[in-house]
Scaffold this active site. Structure first.
Site, PDB file in Angstrom:
ATOM      1  N   GLU A   1      34.238  29.446  79.176  1.00 32.21           N
ATOM      2  CA  GLU A   1      33.102  30.353  78.904  1.00 32.21           C
ATOM      3  C   GLU A   1      33.645  31.651  78.328  1.00 32.21           C
ATOM      4  O   GLU A   1      32.865  32.375  77.908  1.00 32.21           O
ATOM      5  CB  GLU A   1      32.138  30.296  79.708  1.00 32.21           C
ATOM      6  CG  GLU A   1      32.226  31.511  81.059  1.00 32.21           C
ATOM      7  CD  GLU A   1      30.788  31.488  81.570  1.00 32.21           C
ATOM      8  OE1 GLU A   1      29.753  32.104  81.089  1.00 32.21           O
ATOM      9  OE2 GLU A   1      30.840  31.431  82.855  1.00 32.21           O
TER      10      GLU A   1
ATOM     11  N   SER B   1      25.790  30.811  91.210  1.00 34.94           N
ATOM     12  CA  SER B   1      25.433  32.202  91.931  1.00 34.94           C
ATOM     13  C   SER B   1      24.489  31.705  92.975  1.00 34.94           C
ATOM     14  O   SER B   1      23.592  30.903  92.835  1.00 34.94           O
ATOM     15  CB  SER B   1      24.887  33.327  91.018  1.00 34.94           C
ATOM     16  OG  SER B   1      25.983  33.681  90.465  1.00 34.94           O
TER      17      SER B   1
ATOM     18  N   SER C   1      19.724  30.578  84.388  1.00 32.44           N
ATOM     19  CA  SER C   1      18.980  30.615  83.041  1.00 32.44           C
ATOM     20  C   SER C   1      18.547  29.369  82.654  1.00 32.44           C
ATOM     21  O   SER C   1      19.253  28.325  82.574  1.00 32.44           O
ATOM     22  CB  SER C   1      20.049  31.318  82.099  1.00 32.44           C
ATOM     23  OG  SER C   1      20.476  32.588  82.450  1.00 32.44           O
TER      24      SER C   1
ATOM     25  N   GLY D   1      24.899  26.300  87.842  1.00 33.01           N
ATOM     26  CA  GLY D   1      24.357  26.447  89.387  1.00 33.01           C
ATOM     27  C   GLY D   1      25.589  26.784  90.243  1.00 33.01           C
ATOM     28  O   GLY D   1      26.011  26.201  91.046  1.00 33.01           O
TER      29      GLY D   1
END
Lengths: 377, 358
Positions: free
Chosen positions: A245, A129, A161, A127
């Site tokens: 990531e 952008s 996503s 959570g």
């Protein structure tokens, strides 16, 4: 800056052999491989993988993990991605949320979420952008206002996503006004995607697929216990989360299955052009994999990695895009998403999704700035 | 070699740091090689690394030799170390011949080469026409493979018996034509495994190691230059457009280094075709990209003869083609992978370094 080659230990090679056996059993020959982390969402597969001990591997056993190394997790991840396994359900929770919870979460949060993540049953979205906040993440406008026993969250997140399938997302929002340093006053809240006031609407990808969502939050109540980490430390947490990531196998293996199917369907013997493309791609895959693996080994050895993960992500994702063009140039066919050829279908999908490789997880332009600062030392 | 890995590079840097500094490289160029650097390296026994001691070498393995060569590349030193250690030293010692004091170079089989041997152990006669032999004019001896009734032999030709047609690469390093029509003292049937393919493989690994050194140095030069050069009131590394070049150079220099490190480590005892091909391809592709980006980041100063960058980029543009271009190695590698089949692809790609240090 030092990327060192590393030799896998007998135990690591044994782990790899086990994962390969597992995948041979679980993935039928006709299975359509996914393109890296944008793979199929398959809860059953995630649960089986978890039962084998390969989800949340690096999490300590007391939270349901296996206490394995970063390299062990790397080995499992690269096997899954190179086979195009359906990892979509658990991948983000495993890669990103679990380490953040372990590092910043409260004891209650760790005890609640980590065993569920490690079981492959609890899935997370990101959570970060917003419509007006992309690369400039500190400009987020979602706010949380303190109320009795918790917070009321208002705002809109985009490019979320899997929000329509996942259970939670960690929302970066402003918990106190930005006067002075706008990196202060940001916090992360764990929001239940099924809570009242959460509205999820699809943002269709340019090929019509539904991965992205817009998630609007209207007076969503988040209890105090769901504040992730320190109130006001959201910026530091999120930037460290992004470095988790960055350097993994998901940054260079997205189109490996496309490459493998090209080779599988190739007329023998290959033309000189085809042979050159295969040789060049294999050389790059072999090299970039070793760069990525060296970051995993360095993390296990406790060496600080600053610029290296950003460099690996940049070189990996740009290679993926070049690989698509190179395969296209030797395929000599019109792209057809409904082709009988698995290679042609994968290539069509790769062409359509390729531009996102250098956007997700920090655009190439932002990464270069991170990397350049690290190079300067 | 008793030196621990990493300290070899340091020792070589200590020896040639000044002898092959930018000014020394410029002065050496008209001569086609850097004789003082060669003499100093030979004195310290770094020119015969990976050649067994009983055959006149200093011992050590291919990974040690690659470390020397990485330093040679870094300092743009015009010295035939790869030729002496990895090619002639290997072929001669494998054939039971002692390695002369040197430098000894070796022809590895240019497509246009011809080499025919006649006679017998009492008297050998060699007819050869060789192309682009590295540093032939400076070599005391030239080694080559020549056929005696279709049986390849390792042949050693003294300098005096060779007619040299001088040539050079883009960096002014000697790459000479050689014509021989003479009685030669040494010819031995080539032992199994010594052929133009294995020689080219070793040469490619040697050049890849040198390229990785040059690429690392370009990375340092670019960081230093863009961090001090000021335009529009700030150092130019502050501009995103320039950062693009800096980061691209760092990426490809590091990719080249890790590929060479893995290929060299795995080359004990012998280099592997996949590893070396991959390293040569990656270094070759990196050379073009890095040279372009570094020149762009440096602007006009980089295009001058005095400045160090051009000494390095002219070598990269030469070395990437020597002992097989990216196209040659890619094609060879691609044919092997296609023959092995799709199921073998991932297992091979995921086999990185397999030989440890102990």
């Amino acid at each position: 800056m030092r990327f060192a080659t590393t030799v896998l230990t007998p135990a690591e090679l044994e782990l790899r052999a086990q994962v390969r056996d597992f995948l041979r059993t679980e993935l039928p020959p006709e299975h359509k491989p996914g393109l890296g982390m944008a793979a199929e969402h398959d809860p059953e597969f995630s649960c089986k993988l978890a039962a084998a001990g390969w989800v949340g591997m690096a999490i300590p056993p007391k939270y349901g993990g296996r206490g394995r190394s970063v390299v062990d997790r790397f080995i499992v991840t690269e096997e899954l991605l190179s086979a195009g396994a359906p990892i979509g359900a658990h991948f983000v929770a495993d890669r990103q949320t679990a380490p953040v919870l372990l590092r910043y979460g409260s004891e209650a949060q760790r005890e609640y979420f980590l065993p569920r993540i490690c079981a492959g049953e609890c899935w997370f979205s990101l959570g970060m952008s917003e419509p007006d906040s992309g690369s400039d993440l500190a400009s987020v406008r979602t706010t949380a206002r303190q109320v009795d026993g918790g917070w009321l969250v208002n705002g809109t997140k985009v490019w979320t996503s899997g929000a329509h399938k996942n259970h939670y997302f960690a929302v970066l929002c402003r918990t106190s006004p930005a006067d002075g340093d706008r990196h202060e006053g940001l916090s992360q809240l764990i929001v239940d995607l099924s809570a009242a006031g959460v509205r999820i609407s699809p943002i269709h990808f340019l090929n019509g697929a539904h991965h992205f969502n817009e998630v609007s939050l209207t007076d969503v109540f988040v209890p105090d216990g769901m504040v992730l980490g320190q109130l006001g430390s959201g910026w530091q947490q999120v930037t460290s989360e992004l470095s988790y990531e960055r350097a993994g196998p998901d940054r260079f293996l997205s189109v490996f299955t496309t490459f493998r199917h090209y080779l599988a369907e190739l007329a023998q013997p290959p033309s000189p052009q085809a042979a050159r493309a295969i040789g060049s791609l294999a050389a790059q895959f072999w090299t970039i994999r070793q760069l990525s693996l060296s970051v995993a080994r360095a993390l296990d050895e406790g060496r600080a990695m600053r610029a290296e993960p950003a460099l690996v992500k940049d070189i990996g994702t740009r290679f993926e895009q070049r690989a698509i063009e190179l395969l296209r140039s030797v395929a000599e066919t019109e792209l057809d998403p409904e082709s009988d050829s698995m290679f042609a279908r994968l290539l069509a999908e790769a062409v359509l999704t390729g531009p996102s490789f250098t956007l997700r997880g920090g655009t190439t332009e932002i990464l270069r700035s991170v990397a350049r600062k690290g190079l300067r030392g | 070699m008793s030196e621990h890995r990493g300290s070899i590079a340091e020792a070589v840097a200590g020896i040639i740091g000044e002898l092959s500094g930018p000014e020394a490289v410029r002065l050496a160029e008209p001569h086609g090689w850097n004789e003082p650097a060669w003499r100093a390296l030979a004195e310290a026994a770094f020119t015969t690394v990976a050649v067994p001691e009983e055959h006149g070498g200093s011992g050590g393995d291919i990974a040690d030799a690659c470390e020397v060569l990485t330093a040679v590349g870094r300092f743009a030193a015009a010295v035939p170390v790869a030729e002496n250690c990895l090619l002639a030293g290997w072929a001669l010692s494998s054939a039971g011949l002692a390695l002369p004091g040197g430098p000894v170079t070796m022809a590895v089989g240019h497509p246009a080469d011809t080499a025919v041997l006649r006679g017998n152990t009492a008297s050998w006669r060699l007819n050869a026409r060789l192309h682009r032999v590295p540093w032939a004019r400076q070599a005391t001896h030239i080694a080559l493979l020549a056929d005696l009734e279709e049986v390849p032999h390792v042949v050693l030709v003294p300098h005096a018996d060779a007619e040299i047609q001088p040539g050079s690469n883009l960096a002014g390093e000697a790459r000479d034509g050689v014509v021989v029509d003479a009685v030669v003292p040494h010819a031995v049937p080539a032992p199994a495994g010594i052929d133009t393919g294995t020689l080219r493989l070793r040469g490619a690994l040697g050049r890849a190691a040198a390229m990785s050194g040059a690429l690392a140095r370009i990375n340092e030069l670019t960081l230093a230059y863009t961090g001090t050069r000021q335009q529009f009131g700030r150092t130019i590394d502050r501009f995103q457009a320039v950062q693009r070049h800096i980061v691209r150079i760092a990426e490809h220099a590091n990719a080249a280094a890790i590929a060479v490190e893995a290929a060299a480590a795995n080359a004990r005892p012998l280099p592997d075709v996949f590893d070396v091909a991959a390293a040569k391809i990656v270094c070759g592709e990196a050379s073009g990209i890095v040279a372009a980006a570094a020149h762009q980041a440096h602007g006009a100063i980089g295009m001058t003869k005095e400045y160090e960058l051009g000494q390095l980029t002219r070598r990269l543009w030469s070395w990437r083609d020597e002992f097989g271009t990216e196209a040659l190695w890619s094609e060879l590698l691609g044919e092997q992978l296609a023959a092995a089949g799709a199921a073998a692809l991932w297992p091979r790609i995921s086999t990185g370094r397999v030989v440890g240090n102990e």
